[in-house]
Design a protein around this motif. Structure first.
Motif, PDB file in Angstrom:
ATOM      1  N   ALA A   1       1.387 -40.329 -20.097  1.00 21.64           N
ATOM      2  CA  ALA A   1      -0.572 -38.694 -20.155  1.00 21.64           C
ATOM      3  C   ALA A   1      -1.426 -39.967 -19.296  1.00 21.64           C
ATOM      4  N   VAL A   2      -2.251 -41.194 -19.326  1.00 17.06           N
ATOM      5  CA  VAL A   2      -2.965 -41.465 -18.815  1.00 17.06           C
ATOM      6  C   VAL A   2      -2.570 -42.888 -18.327  1.00 17.06           C
ATOM      7  N   ASN A   3      -3.381 -42.910 -16.767  1.00 14.60           N
ATOM      8  CA  ASN A   3      -3.203 -44.293 -16.185  1.00 14.60           C
ATOM      9  C   ASN A   3      -4.540 -44.668 -16.354  1.00 14.60           C
ATOM     10  N   PHE A   4      -5.077 -45.977 -17.207  1.00 11.60           N
ATOM     11  CA  PHE A   4      -6.600 -46.595 -16.308  1.00 11.60           C
ATOM     12  C   PHE A   4      -6.164 -47.465 -15.955  1.00 11.60           C
ATOM     13  N   ASN A   5      -6.644 -47.546 -14.776  1.00 13.72           N
ATOM     14  CA  ASN A   5      -6.509 -48.349 -13.332  1.00 13.72           C
ATOM     15  C   ASN A   5      -8.434 -49.245 -13.529  1.00 13.72           C
ATOM     16  N   TYR A   6      -8.449 -50.670 -13.849  1.00 13.45           N
ATOM     17  CA  TYR A   6      -9.632 -50.333 -14.371  1.00 13.45           C
ATOM     18  C   TYR A   6     -10.789 -50.010 -14.646  1.00 13.45           C
ATOM     19  N   GLY A   7     -10.660 -49.344 -15.618  1.00 14.34           N
ATOM     20  CA  GLY A   7     -11.884 -48.975 -16.721  1.00 14.34           C
ATOM     21  C   GLY A   7     -11.251 -47.566 -16.962  1.00 14.34           C
ATOM     22  N   GLY A   8     -12.430 -46.708 -17.516  1.00  7.63           N
ATOM     23  CA  GLY A   8     -12.406 -45.222 -18.116  1.00  7.63           C
ATOM     24  C   GLY A   8     -12.338 -45.461 -20.064  1.00  7.63           C
ATOM     25  N   VAL A   9     -12.400 -44.607 -20.291  1.00 11.49           N
ATOM     26  CA  VAL A   9     -12.820 -43.847 -21.454  1.00 11.49           C
ATOM     27  C   VAL A   9     -12.368 -42.705 -22.181  1.00 11.49           C
ATOM     28  N   MET A  10     -11.219 -42.927 -22.900  1.00 11.86           N
ATOM     29  CA  MET A  10     -10.750 -41.799 -23.849  1.00 11.86           C
ATOM     30  C   MET A  10     -11.726 -41.829 -25.259  1.00 11.86           C
ATOM     31  N   ARG A  11     -11.858 -40.285 -25.923  1.00  6.81           N
ATOM     32  CA  ARG A  11     -12.653 -40.510 -26.991  1.00  6.81           C
ATOM     33  C   ARG A  11     -11.704 -39.128 -28.078  1.00  6.81           C
ATOM     34  N   ASN A  12     -11.519 -39.066 -28.599  1.00 10.50           N
ATOM     35  CA  ASN A  12     -10.904 -38.210 -30.012  1.00 10.50           C
ATOM     36  C   ASN A  12     -10.339 -37.117 -29.034  1.00 10.50           C
ATOM     37  N   SER A  13      -8.902 -37.588 -28.518  1.00 10.66           N
ATOM     38  CA  SER A  13      -7.609 -37.120 -28.030  1.00 10.66           C
ATOM     39  C   SER A  13      -6.278 -37.215 -28.710  1.00 10.66           C
ATOM     40  N   LEU A  14      -5.548 -36.202 -28.471  1.00  7.98           N
ATOM     41  CA  LEU A  14      -4.349 -36.709 -28.920  1.00  7.98           C
ATOM     42  C   LEU A  14      -3.101 -36.361 -27.777  1.00  7.98           C
ATOM     43  N   VAL A  15      -2.315 -38.122 -27.397  1.00  9.85           N
ATOM     44  CA  VAL A  15      -1.905 -38.018 -27.060  1.00  9.85           C
ATOM     45  C   VAL A  15       0.131 -37.886 -27.122  1.00  9.85           C
ATOM     46  N   ARG A  16       0.845 -37.130 -27.104  1.00  5.86           N
ATOM     47  CA  ARG A  16       2.312 -37.188 -27.558  1.00  5.86           C
ATOM     48  C   ARG A  16       3.361 -36.553 -26.823  1.00  5.86           C
ATOM     49  N   GLY A  17       4.430 -36.659 -26.655  1.00  3.86           N
ATOM     50  CA  GLY A  17       5.621 -35.915 -25.821  1.00  3.86           C
ATOM     51  C   GLY A  17       5.770 -36.221 -24.713  1.00  3.86           C
ATOM     52  N   ASN A  18       4.755 -37.308 -24.145  1.00  2.00           N
ATOM     53  CA  ASN A  18       4.835 -37.983 -22.833  1.00  2.00           C
ATOM     54  C   ASN A  18       5.933 -38.963 -22.546  1.00  2.00           C
ATOM     55  N   SER A  19       6.571 -39.148 -21.382  1.00  2.00           N
ATOM     56  CA  SER A  19       7.260 -39.901 -20.882  1.00  2.00           C
ATOM     57  C   SER A  19       7.045 -40.909 -19.297  1.00  2.00           C
ATOM     58  N   ALA A  20       7.548 -42.584 -19.054  1.00  2.00           N
ATOM     59  CA  ALA A  20       7.624 -43.368 -18.174  1.00  2.00           C
ATOM     60  C   ALA A  20       8.700 -44.262 -18.215  1.00  2.00           C
ATOM     61  N   TYR A  21       8.684 -44.765 -17.374  1.00  2.24           N
ATOM     62  CA  TYR A  21       8.695 -45.915 -17.478  1.00  2.24           C
ATOM     63  C   TYR A  21       8.275 -46.852 -18.374  1.00  2.24           C
TER      64      TYR A  21
END
Length: 178
Positions: free
Chosen positions: A26-46
């Motif tokens: 869903a989300v790949n943070f690289n050296y920073g970033g902010v996520m608030r009040n969010s729903l992360v569901r049903g995603n896939s990755a290694y």
């Protein structure tokens, strides 16, 4: 996956059914970033199928559920740092560390996750979602995630994912819904 974030802010988002070959379905943070009040569901990755934090990143009041990692960290992978606060990481899957992997130097506080985590205010109890099978991840009365978070300055005037005031009854709830 859904978003590659090198700094910046993601707020009141829903990330659903994204796929990444390697990290951060869903989300790949690289050296920073902010996520608030969010729903992360049903995603896939290694690895880090829900959220992958590489040398930083912050998740505040997020719900990370039902993500599938092929190798490790179906929910959240904190790779050399990062901050996870007031969040719920539940019902994720992977061969290793199904919900969360904290590789090193991450801050984890007021988090609901079935895997025991070091930090302040963390719980391993079922969050008691209204109806996870139907995708309703609001909390039922009696949930230990209600009024168990840590109030933060950004919450004054902020709203949850439904648009309701972020703080109700004086103390913030864990997860994306108040």
């Amino acid at each position: 996956g859904g978003v590659y974030c090198k700094g910046g802010m993601l707020m009141n988002c829903v990330f659903s059914n994204n796929t990444a070959v390697s990290y951060g379905g869903a989300v790949n943070f690289n050296y920073g970033g902010v996520m608030r009040n969010s729903l992360v569901r049903g995603n896939s990755a290694y690895s880090g199928a829900g959220v992958y934090m590489d040398h930083g990143g912050t998740l505040d009041n997020c719900t990370v559920v039902g993500n599938a990692g092929e190798s490790e960290a179906g929910g959240v992978y904190l790779y050399f740092g990062g901050t996870l606060r007031n969040s719920i990481v539940w019902f994720n899957s992977a061969t290793n560390y199904p919900n969360m992997r904290n590789r090193s130097a991450a801050y984890i506080g007021a988090v609901c996750c079935p895997q025991t985590q070091t930090g302040t205010g963390n719980i391993t109890n079922d969050p008691l979602f209204s109806n996870a099978a139907l995708g309703d991840f609001r909390l039922l009365g009696g949930s230990l995630c209600i009024d168990r978070g840590t109030n933060l300055p950004w919450m004054a005037g902020a709203t949850d994912l439904d648009g309701n005031p972020r703080i109700h009854d004086g103390t913030v709830d864990m997860g994306c819904y108040e």
